[in-house]
Design a protein around this motif. Structure first.
Motif, PDB file in Angstrom:
ATOM      1  N   ARG A   1       0.852  -1.278  -0.135  1.00 41.21           N
ATOM      2  CA  ARG A   1      -0.006   0.060   0.158  1.00 41.21           C
ATOM      3  C   ARG A   1       1.003   1.196   0.008  1.00 41.21           C
ATOM      4  N   LEU A   2       0.420   2.156  -0.705  1.00 40.71           N
ATOM      5  CA  LEU A   2       1.584   3.491  -0.904  1.00 40.71           C
ATOM      6  C   LEU A   2       1.451   4.379   0.351  1.00 40.71           C
ATOM      7  N   PHE A   3       0.404   4.417   0.991  1.00 40.27           N
ATOM      8  CA  PHE A   3       0.439   5.204   2.094  1.00 40.27           C
ATOM      9  C   PHE A   3      -0.666   4.922   3.282  1.00 40.27           C
ATOM     10  N   SER A   4       0.050   4.777   4.403  1.00 43.31           N
ATOM     11  CA  SER A   4      -0.758   4.656   5.505  1.00 43.31           C
ATOM     12  C   SER A   4      -1.884   5.859   5.772  1.00 43.31           C
ATOM     13  N   PRO A   5      -2.682   5.930   6.888  1.00 46.15           N
ATOM     14  CA  PRO A   5      -3.458   7.134   7.173  1.00 46.15           C
ATOM     15  C   PRO A   5      -2.650   8.195   7.724  1.00 46.15           C
ATOM     16  N   ARG A   6      -1.537   7.623   8.623  1.00 45.97           N
ATOM     17  CA  ARG A   6      -0.721   8.513   9.295  1.00 45.97           C
ATOM     18  C   ARG A   6       0.394   9.083   8.093  1.00 45.97           C
ATOM     19  N   GLU A   7       0.682   8.518   7.306  1.00 42.04           N
ATOM     20  CA  GLU A   7       1.688   9.003   6.240  1.00 42.04           C
ATOM     21  C   GLU A   7       0.910   9.812   5.112  1.00 42.04           C
ATOM     22  N   LEU A   8      -0.401   9.646   5.124  1.00 43.95           N
ATOM     23  CA  LEU A   8      -1.178  10.404   4.072  1.00 43.95           C
ATOM     24  C   LEU A   8      -1.095  11.918   4.917  1.00 43.95           C
ATOM     25  N   VAL A   9      -1.176  12.054   6.170  1.00 43.95           N
ATOM     26  CA  VAL A   9      -1.116  13.123   6.782  1.00 43.95           C
ATOM     27  C   VAL A   9       0.245  14.098   6.586  1.00 43.95           C
ATOM     28  N   ILE A  10       1.183  13.220   6.672  1.00 44.95           N
ATOM     29  CA  ILE A  10       2.527  14.054   6.457  1.00 44.95           C
ATOM     30  C   ILE A  10       2.690  14.538   4.979  1.00 44.95           C
ATOM     31  N   LEU A  11       2.115  13.571   4.028  1.00 39.61           N
ATOM     32  CA  LEU A  11       2.125  13.809   2.705  1.00 39.61           C
ATOM     33  C   LEU A  11       1.460  15.251   2.480  1.00 39.61           C
ATOM     34  N   VAL A  12       0.263  15.381   3.070  1.00 42.48           N
ATOM     35  CA  VAL A  12      -0.595  16.696   2.784  1.00 42.48           C
ATOM     36  C   VAL A  12       0.230  17.755   3.321  1.00 42.48           C
ATOM     37  N   ILE A  13       0.767  17.532   4.506  1.00 42.03           N
ATOM     38  CA  ILE A  13       1.509  18.668   4.974  1.00 42.03           C
ATOM     39  C   ILE A  13       2.699  19.158   4.217  1.00 42.03           C
ATOM     40  N   SER A  14       3.378  18.175   3.658  1.00 47.11           N
ATOM     41  CA  SER A  14       4.687  18.521   3.056  1.00 47.11           C
ATOM     42  C   SER A  14       4.508  18.941   1.472  1.00 47.11           C
ATOM     43  N   THR A  15       3.278  18.678   1.178  1.00 52.10           N
ATOM     44  CA  THR A  15       2.801  19.213  -0.261  1.00 52.10           C
ATOM     45  C   THR A  15       2.259  20.429  -0.198  1.00 52.10           C
ATOM     46  N   ALA A  16       1.607  20.848   0.961  1.00 52.15           N
ATOM     47  CA  ALA A  16       0.983  22.123   1.220  1.00 52.15           C
ATOM     48  C   ALA A  16       1.938  23.296   1.441  1.00 52.15           C
ATOM     49  N   GLY A  17       3.268  22.710   2.226  1.00 53.44           N
ATOM     50  CA  GLY A  17       4.537  23.701   2.361  1.00 53.44           C
ATOM     51  C   GLY A  17       5.070  23.903   0.895  1.00 53.44           C
ATOM     52  N   ALA A  18       5.081  22.970   0.289  1.00 55.91           N
ATOM     53  CA  ALA A  18       5.694  23.384  -1.145  1.00 55.91           C
ATOM     54  C   ALA A  18       4.868  23.908  -1.891  1.00 55.91           C
ATOM     55  N   VAL A  19       3.854  23.644  -1.958  1.00 55.89           N
ATOM     56  CA  VAL A  19       2.904  24.718  -2.797  1.00 55.89           C
ATOM     57  C   VAL A  19       2.828  26.073  -2.358  1.00 55.89           C
ATOM     58  N   VAL A  20       2.812  26.497  -1.357  1.00 58.70           N
ATOM     59  CA  VAL A  20       3.300  27.711  -0.439  1.00 58.70           C
ATOM     60  C   VAL A  20       4.204  28.265  -0.881  1.00 58.70           C
ATOM     61  N   GLY A  21       5.539  27.373  -0.786  1.00 59.32           N
ATOM     62  CA  GLY A  21       6.820  27.823  -1.192  1.00 59.32           C
ATOM     63  C   GLY A  21       6.726  28.305  -2.767  1.00 59.32           C
ATOM     64  N   VAL A  22       6.165  27.560  -3.501  1.00 60.66           N
ATOM     65  CA  VAL A  22       6.380  28.072  -4.776  1.00 60.66           C
ATOM     66  C   VAL A  22       5.511  29.180  -4.964  1.00 60.66           C
ATOM     67  N   ILE A  23       4.331  29.518  -4.543  1.00 62.54           N
ATOM     68  CA  ILE A  23       3.494  30.562  -4.635  1.00 62.54           C
ATOM     69  C   ILE A  23       4.380  31.890  -4.222  1.00 62.54           C
ATOM     70  N   ALA A  24       5.127  31.508  -2.898  1.00 65.29           N
ATOM     71  CA  ALA A  24       5.846  32.714  -2.427  1.00 65.29           C
ATOM     72  C   ALA A  24       7.010  33.042  -3.160  1.00 65.29           C
TER      73      ALA A  24
END
Length: 486
Positions: free
Chosen positions: A455-478
């Motif tokens: 399985r690609l991601f566990s529920p806990r790992e999905l949370v980490i994925l969302v946080i890291s992706t959101a940080g990257a998106v904000v960084g690109v916009i900035a």
């Protein structure tokens, strides 16, 4: 488990028996990893932020915090001898596969970005007599740096033993000019200049902010304190890993603090801050004349090339062991008959090449790469420190020695507080840029999971994925709208 047993087990990790490194070699690899580009930039980096008082406080904080991290790696080498990849392995064992993967990738990426600072500084040094190289960020400088980068790739492919032997010789050669600088600076030391520089009167910010401004520079120069831990699978005796870590740290701490403080006795702060890199050469030139600048410049080139060798070895090793543990794609776990992880080495060289080109567009290529290197390393350090504190409280059946001592808990806790403070000191800019680098790395994690049919991601790992992706998106916009810039 005996040292021999541990070494035999480690030897099975690769396709060939791992080269066995002695305490002396492990220690020189720690020293060689830490003594690189950073020490030659310290005078102007500190003078640009604070005076003598702030510098003393900064070194007290950095020395204490990094000593705690050194003790963390020493303790973990003994308490969890089954973990052979240092920073990466500790994060995985303590907090799961996905955070372990991020630790491995972040540590590796910080090494690649750090390698860029070495080439920029070499070209800036030569640029003092060859204007076409500028401050290491011209097209010609990038071209020559690229040639050197791939030349080292060819050298390291010949084998770990040969590269380690070269690093041992280079470590001794590069320490000499730095010690010579300290001795000469003391001889030409001017008490009145030092006194004028003491309070940092040129700076309007609070002493706290002055100290905060130096923190990423201190992190950068201490990167490599975990070098022996990364190479634990190559050690003749497991207990040498911890000894080499502490011996290496104490040696370089004395050198780094001395280089910074004695410089304040040679020139006014504003003049030191205005020096081009390597600023150590400019300080010595002010004291003894042109020959001092030439002497330091030659020493710098030797030092930086040695550090580049050590860091390239370490970064490739992290990818290799992560692949062996099935946290990176399998192709990164292949090694040659000479025990060289060739695919991991190639990927390391390629990322360094890409970052070298991107960094050349920065307003200040050297300092940007230096600060980004420090920022990328903080998550791996924080997770390792947290793991040390965790096993001190709750050891399991793989923890040698049973329940941890109060001292181990105190050391781990201080190391956690220190690295958390460093993340704050880094500032939002470098945290966001770090996210931009971290988030896409998940592609490698997905590749590894698919190879294993998991399985690609566990529920806990999905949370980490969302946080890291959101940080990257904000960084690109900035970056796109100009909130932050390279």
């Amino acid at each position: 488990m005996s040292d021999a047993d541990t070494s035999d087990k480690a030897a099975t990790n690769g396709s060939a028996p791992a080269a066995k490194l002695t305490l002396l070699t492990l220690t020189t690899m720690v020293v060689g990893s830490m003594v690189g580009a950073g020490v030659f930039s310290l005078p102007s980096r500190f003078a640009d932020e604070t005076g003598v008082a702030g510098a003393l406080i900064a070194w007290a904080i950095a020395g204490t915090g990094m000593l705690m991290l050194a003790f963390v790696f020493q303790t973990l080498a003994v308490r969890r001898p089954d973990l052979d990849a240092g920073v990466y392995a500790y994060a995985k064992a303590g907090f799961g596969e996905y955070l372990g993967f991020f630790s491995a990738f972040g540590y590796w990426a910080s090494a690649c970005v750090g390698n860029v600072t070495y080439w920029v500084l070499i070209m800036s040094t030569v640029g003092a007599i060859w204007p076409g190289l500028g401050e290491g960020d011209t097209d010609l400088a990038v071209l020559l740096s690229s040639a050197g980068l791939w030349g080292f790739f060819s050298l390291i492919k010949r084998g770990v033993k040969e590269a380690a032997a070269i690093n041992r010789v280079v470590t001794v050669a590069k320490i000499v000019p730095i010690l010579f600088f300290v001795v000469l600076a003391l001889f030409y030391f001017k008490a009145d200049v030092f006194a004028d520089n003491f309070g940092g009167a040129d700076y309007s910010g609070s002493l706290f902010n002055q100290v905060r401004g130096t923190m990423l520079a201190t992190v950068f120069v201490f990167l490599g304190v975990e070098g022996a831990s990364v190479y634990s699978r190559h050690a003749k005796r497991r207990k040498d890993v911890g000894k080499a870590t502490v011996l290496g740290f104490l040696s370089v701490f004395a050198v780094f603090a001395s280089v910074t403080i004695v410089s304040y006795g040679i020139m006014p702060m504003n003049e030191i801050a205005a020096l081009r890199q390597p600023s150590m050469a400019g300080v010595l030139e002010s004291a003894v004349g042109t020959w001092g600048k030439v002497f330091i410049s030659v020493g710098l080139i030797i030092s930086v090339l040695g550090a580049y060798l050590a860091w390239t070895l370490m970064s490739a090793e992290v990818l290799f062991v992560a692949a062996k543990d099935e946290d990176m794609p399998r192709f990164l776990g292949r090694a040659t008959a000479a025990d060289v992880p060739a695919p991991a080495l190639l990927m390391t060289t390629c990322l360094t090449q890409v970052v070298l080109i991107v960094t050349s567009f920065s307003d200040d290529a050297f300092n940007f790469a230096l600060d980004l290197t420090s920022s990328l390393s903080l998550i791996p350090y924080l997770l390792a420190a947290a793991f040390a504190a965790k096993i001190a409280l709750r050891p399991d059946d793989r923890t040698h020695g049973g329940r941890g001592t109060r001292g181990e808990l105190v050391v781990g806790s201080i190391a956690v507080i220190y690295t958390a403070f460093l993340l704050y000191a880094a500032g939002l800019k470098f945290v966001l840029v770090s996210f931009i680098i971290y988030a896409p790395a998940t592609i490698l994690f997905v590749m590894a999971r698919r190879e294993q049919g998991r399985r690609l991601f566990s529920p806990r790992e999905l949370v980490i994925l969302v946080i890291s992706t959101a940080g990257a998106v904000v960084g690109v916009i900035a970056l796109a709208v100009g909130w932050i810039s390279l």
